[in-house]
Design a protein around this motif. Structure first.
Motif, mmCIF file in Angstrom:
data_model
loop_
_atom_site.group_PDB
_atom_site.id
_atom_site.type_symbol
_atom_site.label_atom_id
_atom_site.label_comp_id
_atom_site.label_asym_id
_atom_site.label_seq_id
_atom_site.Cartn_x
_atom_site.Cartn_y
_atom_site.Cartn_z
ATOM 1 N N ALA A 18 9.022 78.691 -7.325
ATOM 2 C CA ALA A 18 9.679 77.470 -7.781
ATOM 3 C C ALA A 18 11.204 77.630 -7.725
ATOM 4 O O ALA A 18 11.928 76.682 -7.374
ATOM 5 N N SER A 19 11.687 78.822 -8.031
ATOM 6 C CA SER A 19 13.135 79.036 -7.995
ATOM 7 C C SER A 19 13.666 79.058 -6.564
ATOM 8 O O SER A 19 14.852 78.839 -6.341
ATOM 9 N N LEU A 20 12.794 79.318 -5.592
ATOM 10 C CA LEU A 20 13.221 79.329 -4.184
ATOM 11 C C LEU A 20 13.181 77.944 -3.550
ATOM 12 O O LEU A 20 13.741 77.733 -2.490
ATOM 13 N N SER A 21 12.488 77.019 -4.196
ATOM 14 C CA SER A 21 12.362 75.669 -3.669
ATOM 15 C C SER A 21 13.716 74.956 -3.768
ATOM 16 O O SER A 21 14.486 75.199 -4.704
ATOM 17 N N PRO A 22 13.967 74.061 -2.839
ATOM 18 C CA PRO A 22 15.228 73.295 -2.943
ATOM 19 C C PRO A 22 15.198 72.436 -4.206
ATOM 20 O O PRO A 22 14.149 72.002 -4.652
ATOM 21 N N PRO A 23 16.361 72.244 -4.809
ATOM 22 C CA PRO A 23 16.407 71.435 -6.035
ATOM 23 C C PRO A 23 15.983 69.994 -5.759
ATOM 24 O O PRO A 23 16.239 69.454 -4.686
ATOM 25 N N GLU A 24 15.339 69.423 -6.756
ATOM 26 C CA GLU A 24 14.910 68.020 -6.624
ATOM 27 C C GLU A 24 16.127 67.116 -6.792
ATOM 28 O O GLU A 24 16.998 67.360 -7.622
ATOM 29 N N GLU A 25 16.154 66.075 -5.992
ATOM 30 C CA GLU A 25 17.267 65.122 -6.106
ATOM 31 C C GLU A 25 17.000 64.165 -7.251
ATOM 32 O O GLU A 25 15.887 63.759 -7.489
ATOM 33 N N ILE A 26 18.067 63.811 -7.926
ATOM 34 C CA ILE A 26 17.948 62.901 -9.076
ATOM 35 C C ILE A 26 18.113 61.479 -8.633
ATOM 36 O O ILE A 26 18.795 61.078 -7.789
ATOM 37 N N PHE B 249 4.199 84.693 -12.650
ATOM 38 C CA PHE B 249 5.461 85.258 -12.179
ATOM 39 C C PHE B 249 5.790 84.777 -10.767
ATOM 40 O O PHE B 249 6.888 84.309 -10.484
ATOM 41 N N VAL B 250 4.804 84.890 -9.861
ATOM 42 C CA VAL B 250 5.036 84.503 -8.466
ATOM 43 C C VAL B 250 5.268 83.002 -8.350
ATOM 44 O O VAL B 250 6.121 82.546 -7.587
ATOM 45 N N GLU B 251 4.519 82.209 -9.119
ATOM 46 C CA GLU B 251 4.717 80.755 -9.086
ATOM 47 C C GLU B 251 6.119 80.393 -9.552
ATOM 48 O O GLU B 251 6.770 79.520 -8.970
ATOM 49 N N GLU B 252 6.612 81.056 -10.608
ATOM 50 C CA GLU B 252 7.974 80.793 -11.080
ATOM 51 C C GLU B 252 9.001 81.227 -10.036
ATOM 52 O O GLU B 252 10.009 80.555 -9.819
ATOM 53 N N MET B 253 8.753 82.356 -9.398
ATOM 54 C CA MET B 253 9.660 82.845 -8.373
ATOM 55 C C MET B 253 9.698 81.861 -7.204
ATOM 56 O O MET B 253 10.769 81.534 -6.683
#
Length: 92
Positions: A84-92, A78-82
């Protein structure tokens, strides 16, 4: 050498675990001495038929720790997913 917050945290965790292990060793030593004394005074325990259907204490401990491991794994996920959602989006 400069210590980082991570270094200090790891050292604190290691010290805590070490203190717990020492404490457990003393507790087990005392418990074994008490049990040995009790067995000399009362070699056989009286039967308690009303407790017969209960689960074996070792099974209860095993079941409880199995549950705790599953609970901790679920919380970690749960915490790892949370995080990950707070991390800035990866650039494509």
């Amino acid at each position: 050498m400069t210590s980082t917050l991570m270094d200090l945290s790891i050292a604190a965790q290691e010290n805590t675990l070490s203190a717990m292990e020492t404490s457990k060793a003393y507790m087990l030593e005392s418990f074994k001495a008490m049990t040995a004394t009790t067995r000399r005074v009362m070699p056989t325990m009286p039967s308690m038929p009303e407790l017969t259907p209960m689960i074996d204490p070792r099974e209860a401990v095993s079941m409880s720790y199995d549950f705790a491991e599953k609970l901790m794994a679920s919380q970690r996920s749960f915490v790892e997913e949370m995080m990950a959602s707070l991390s800035p989006p990866e650039e494509i």
